[in-house]
Design a protein around this motif. Structure first.
Motif, PDB file in Angstrom:
ATOM      1  N   THR A  82      63.264  81.791  30.464  1.00 37.92           N
ATOM      2  CA  THR A  82      62.563  80.994  31.135  1.00 37.92           C
ATOM      3  C   THR A  82      61.678  79.865  30.377  1.00 37.92           C
ATOM      4  OG1 THR A  82      62.005  82.615  32.981  1.00 37.92           O
ATOM      5  CG2 THR A  82      60.764  80.521  32.849  1.00 37.92           C
ATOM      6  N   ILE A  83      61.136  80.690  29.230  1.00 41.20           N
ATOM      7  CA  ILE A  83      60.199  79.587  28.201  1.00 41.20           C
ATOM      8  C   ILE A  83      61.161  78.695  27.620  1.00 41.20           C
ATOM      9  CG2 ILE A  83      59.204  79.680  25.758  1.00 41.20           C
ATOM     10  CD1 ILE A  83      58.187  82.414  26.608  1.00 41.20           C
ATOM     11  N   SER A  84      62.518  79.018  27.368  1.00 39.55           N
ATOM     12  CA  SER A  84      63.379  78.122  26.682  1.00 39.55           C
ATOM     13  C   SER A  84      63.875  76.806  27.647  1.00 39.55           C
ATOM     14  CB  SER A  84      64.564  78.855  26.534  1.00 39.55           C
ATOM     15  OG  SER A  84      65.503  77.959  25.591  1.00 39.55           O
ATOM     16  N   ILE A  85      64.007  77.328  29.032  1.00 43.89           N
ATOM     17  CA  ILE A  85      64.261  76.356  29.855  1.00 43.89           C
ATOM     18  C   ILE A  85      63.029  75.290  30.079  1.00 43.89           C
ATOM     19  CG2 ILE A  85      64.638  76.004  32.252  1.00 43.89           C
ATOM     20  CD1 ILE A  85      66.353  78.539  32.099  1.00 43.89           C
ATOM     21  N   ARG A  86      61.765  75.923  30.445  1.00 46.96           N
ATOM     22  CA  ARG A  86      60.646  75.248  30.367  1.00 46.96           C
ATOM     23  C   ARG A  86      60.348  74.274  29.211  1.00 46.96           C
ATOM     24  NH1 ARG A  86      57.824  76.256  35.175  1.00 46.96           N
ATOM     25  NH2 ARG A  86      57.993  78.406  36.053  1.00 46.96           N
ATOM     26  N   GLN A  87      60.557  74.722  28.063  1.00 43.81           N
ATOM     27  CA  GLN A  87      60.386  73.928  26.919  1.00 43.81           C
ATOM     28  C   GLN A  87      61.350  72.764  26.889  1.00 43.81           C
ATOM     29  OE1 GLN A  87      58.010  74.759  24.025  1.00 43.81           O
ATOM     30  NE2 GLN A  87      58.659  72.451  24.049  1.00 43.81           N
ATOM     31  N   ASP A  88      62.713  73.091  27.226  1.00 49.20           N
ATOM     32  CA  ASP A  88      63.510  71.806  27.273  1.00 49.20           C
ATOM     33  C   ASP A  88      63.217  70.811  28.511  1.00 49.20           C
ATOM     34  OD1 ASP A  88      65.179  73.092  25.536  1.00 49.20           O
ATOM     35  OD2 ASP A  88      66.508  74.013  26.782  1.00 49.20           O
ATOM     36  N   ASN A  89      62.770  71.412  29.637  1.00 47.68           N
ATOM     37  CA  ASN A  89      62.291  70.629  30.600  1.00 47.68           C
ATOM     38  C   ASN A  89      61.064  69.561  30.123  1.00 47.68           C
ATOM     39  OD1 ASN A  89      64.151  71.302  32.364  1.00 47.68           O
ATOM     40  ND2 ASN A  89      62.809  72.762  33.308  1.00 47.68           N
ATOM     41  N   LEU A  90      60.048  70.211  29.282  1.00 48.62           N
ATOM     42  CA  LEU A  90      58.925  69.424  28.807  1.00 48.62           C
ATOM     43  C   LEU A  90      59.503  68.590  27.801  1.00 48.62           C
ATOM     44  CD1 LEU A  90      55.961  69.099  28.702  1.00 48.62           C
ATOM     45  CD2 LEU A  90      55.578  71.021  27.072  1.00 48.62           C
ATOM     46  N   ASN A  91      60.363  68.986  27.046  1.00 40.99           N
ATOM     47  CA  ASN A  91      60.749  67.810  25.794  1.00 40.99           C
ATOM     48  C   ASN A  91      61.289  66.613  26.628  1.00 40.99           C
ATOM     49  OD1 ASN A  91      59.931  69.616  24.067  1.00 40.99           O
ATOM     50  ND2 ASN A  91      61.893  70.486  23.412  1.00 40.99           N
ATOM     51  N   SER A  92      62.292  66.823  27.618  1.00 37.97           N
ATOM     52  CA  SER A  92      63.144  65.951  28.271  1.00 37.97           C
ATOM     53  C   SER A  92      62.027  65.203  29.045  1.00 37.97           C
ATOM     54  CB  SER A  92      64.006  66.530  29.266  1.00 37.97           C
ATOM     55  OG  SER A  92      65.009  67.019  28.782  1.00 37.97           O
ATOM     56  N   LYS A  93      60.966  65.659  29.694  1.00 41.98           N
ATOM     57  CA  LYS A  93      60.113  64.739  30.546  1.00 41.98           C
ATOM     58  C   LYS A  93      59.243  63.957  29.745  1.00 41.98           C
ATOM     59  CE  LYS A  93      60.255  67.475  34.780  1.00 41.98           C
ATOM     60  NZ  LYS A  93      59.375  68.112  35.874  1.00 41.98           N
ATOM     61  N   SER A  94      58.791  64.483  28.588  1.00 44.01           N
ATOM     62  CA  SER A  94      58.007  63.729  27.447  1.00 44.01           C
ATOM     63  C   SER A  94      58.376  62.578  27.156  1.00 44.01           C
ATOM     64  CB  SER A  94      57.746  64.724  26.450  1.00 44.01           C
ATOM     65  OG  SER A  94      57.162  65.804  26.682  1.00 44.01           O
ATOM     66  N   LYS A  95      59.885  62.237  27.297  1.00 46.82           N
ATOM     67  CA  LYS A  95      60.758  61.116  26.762  1.00 46.82           C
ATOM     68  C   LYS A  95      60.815  60.163  27.957  1.00 46.82           C
ATOM     69  CE  LYS A  95      63.246  63.543  23.333  1.00 46.82           C
ATOM     70  NZ  LYS A  95      64.794  64.376  23.340  1.00 46.82           N
ATOM     71  N   ALA A 110      52.675  75.552  33.059  1.00 49.47           N
ATOM     72  CA  ALA A 110      53.854  76.552  33.384  1.00 49.47           C
ATOM     73  C   ALA A 110      54.354  77.162  32.414  1.00 49.47           C
ATOM     74  CB  ALA A 110      54.543  75.622  34.035  1.00 49.47           C
ATOM     75  N   LEU A 111      54.545  76.250  31.435  1.00 45.90           N
ATOM     76  CA  LEU A 111      55.141  76.982  29.851  1.00 45.90           C
ATOM     77  C   LEU A 111      54.266  77.925  28.962  1.00 45.90           C
ATOM     78  CD1 LEU A 111      57.057  77.040  27.658  1.00 45.90           C
ATOM     79  CD2 LEU A 111      56.053  75.087  26.779  1.00 45.90           C
ATOM     80  N   LEU A 112      52.649  77.690  29.519  1.00 42.40           N
ATOM     81  CA  LEU A 112      51.866  78.416  28.685  1.00 42.40           C
ATOM     82  C   LEU A 112      51.554  79.630  29.599  1.00 42.40           C
ATOM     83  CD1 LEU A 112      48.906  75.748  27.755  1.00 42.40           C
ATOM     84  CD2 LEU A 112      50.520  77.102  26.097  1.00 42.40           C
ATOM     85  N   ASN A 113      51.654  79.436  30.832  1.00 36.46           N
ATOM     86  CA  ASN A 113      51.736  80.759  31.818  1.00 36.46           C
ATOM     87  C   ASN A 113      52.719  81.540  31.346  1.00 36.46           C
ATOM     88  OD1 ASN A 113      49.376  80.130  32.974  1.00 36.46           O
ATOM     89  ND2 ASN A 113      50.042  78.966  34.424  1.00 36.46           N
ATOM     90  N   THR A 114      53.964  81.173  31.370  1.00 30.25           N
ATOM     91  CA  THR A 114      55.070  81.952  31.093  1.00 30.25           C
ATOM     92  C   THR A 114      54.959  82.703  29.615  1.00 30.25           C
ATOM     93  OG1 THR A 114      56.557  80.483  32.128  1.00 30.25           O
ATOM     94  CG2 THR A 114      57.636  82.307  30.780  1.00 30.25           C
ATOM     95  N   LYS A 115      54.470  81.937  28.603  1.00 35.69           N
ATOM     96  CA  LYS A 115      54.195  82.627  27.175  1.00 35.69           C
ATOM     97  C   LYS A 115      53.257  83.652  27.355  1.00 35.69           C
ATOM     98  CE  LYS A 115      55.533  78.782  24.265  1.00 35.69           C
ATOM     99  NZ  LYS A 115      55.069  77.707  23.290  1.00 35.69           N
ATOM    100  N   LEU A 116      52.314  83.447  28.098  1.00 31.26           N
ATOM    101  CA  LEU A 116      51.192  84.625  28.478  1.00 31.26           C
ATOM    102  C   LEU A 116      51.642  85.786  29.051  1.00 31.26           C
ATOM    103  CD1 LEU A 116      48.301  85.423  28.242  1.00 31.26           C
ATOM    104  CD2 LEU A 116      47.967  84.115  30.486  1.00 31.26           C
TER     105      LEU A 116
END
Length: 241
Positions: A82-95, A110-116
Motif C-alpha cells: 500500500t505504501i509503495s502504491i501511495r508513494q507512486d500516486n503521490l509522485n505522479s500527482k506531484s508532476k 494518507a501515505l503517512l497514516n499507512t506508514k504509521l
C-alpha cells in the motif's frame, strides 16, 4: 537429650583444629514462567543430567501467538504494498500542475497514516514474538535438576518450571570461631590433609551467626575446569595452617 547431644557436637566443631563441610554446587536456580500457558513439551529424559549445549527443556503452547504473528506478518506485507502504491500516486500527482495543494496534502497524509500503521504492526509483531519466545525454556552449561511441570499441565505466571545448578564452581560453607577468622586469609587451606591451591576464601561474614553462637560464616570456592565432571556431596575435612 538429642538437643544436648547436638550442642556438644556443634561445640566440638567450633573448637576443633579442623572443620567438616560438604562440597556443593555454587548456586541453584529456579526457572519460573513469566506468562501463562499449557505445557506441550518436557525434556524428561535429560532430567538430572548435565546439559552442555543449549537445549529446549520445556515448551508452552504458542498456538495463540502463532495465529496473531501470521496475521501481522501478512498485514505488514499488505501495508508495504500500500505504501509503495501511495508513494507512486503521490509522485505522479506531484508532476501534474492542475492538482491542488489540498489534494497533494491529502495524498501525503494518507501515505503517512499507512506508514504509521506499518510501524504499529511491526511493534505489535515484535511484542508477540517476544511473548512467544517466553514460552520456550532453554538450558545450556548447567545441571538440570527437577522439572516441575508435565505435558498438558497449565502453568500460571510465576509458576516454577524447572531447577538447575551452576557447576562452574564448587563451594564449601562452614562456621569458624572469632579467633580463627581474625587471620584466616594469611593461612593455607588443606582439604582432607592435603594442601589445596584450588580452594579460595570467597566470603567471610563480619557479623556473628544468630544460630551458631560466636561463629562466623565462611565460604570457600573452587573453579571447576570441567563442570560436567564435577563431583558434589562429599563431606571433607578443612584445615587452615
Amino acid at each position: 537429650m538429642k538437643y544436648f547431644t547436638l550442642v556438644l557436637i556443634t561445640l566440638s566443631y567450633l573448637f576443633a583444629d579442623y572443620y567438616m563441610g560438604n562440597i556443593e554446587p555454587y548456586q541453584k536456580h529456579i526457572v519460573q514462567s513469566e506468562v501463562p500457558g499449557i505445557v506441550t513439551f518436557t525434556d524428561l529424559k535429560d532430567e538430572f543430567s548435565y546439559i552442555k549445549k543449549s537445549k529446549l527443556i520445556v515448551k508452552l503452547d504458542p498456538t495463540d501467538e502463532n495465529i496473531v504473528i501470521n496475521n501481522l506478518e501478512e498485514k505488514i506485507k499488505l501495508l508495504k504494498k500500500t505504501i509503495s502504491i501511495r508513494q507512486d500516486n503521490l509522485n505522479s500527482k506531484s508532476k501534474i500542475r492542475q492538482i491542488s495543494k489540498y489534494e497533494l496534502n491529502g495524498e501525503k497524509l494518507a501515505l503517512l497514516n499507512t506508514k504509521l500503521s506499518l510501524t504499529s504492526a511491526k511493534l505489535e509483531l515484535a511484542l508477540k514474538k517476544h511473548l512467544r519466545q517466553k514460552k520456550l525454556f532453554f538450558l545450556s552449561d548447567g545441571y538440570l535438576g527437577k522439572i516441575f511441570v508435565r505435558n498438558y499441565q497449565f502453568v500460571g505466571p510465576g509458576g516454577k518450571v524447572f531447577e538447575y545448578y551452576d557447576f562452574d564452581k564448587s563451594k564449601i560453607e562452614i562456621y569458624l570461631p572469632a579467633d580463627e577468622v581474625a587471620n584466616i586469609r594469611n593461612k593455607e587451606i588443606f582439604i582432607n590433609d592435603k594442601k589445596s591451591s584450588e580452594w579460595k576464601i570467597e566470603k567471610i561474614s563480619r557479623v556473628k551467626d544468630s544460630q551458631k553462637i560466636s561463629s562466623y560464616f565462611v565460604r570457600l570456592v573452587k573453579r571447576n575446569l570441567k563442570p560436567a565432571e564435577a563431583k558434589f556431596g562429599n563431606l571433607v575435612k578443612i584445615e587452615f595452617k
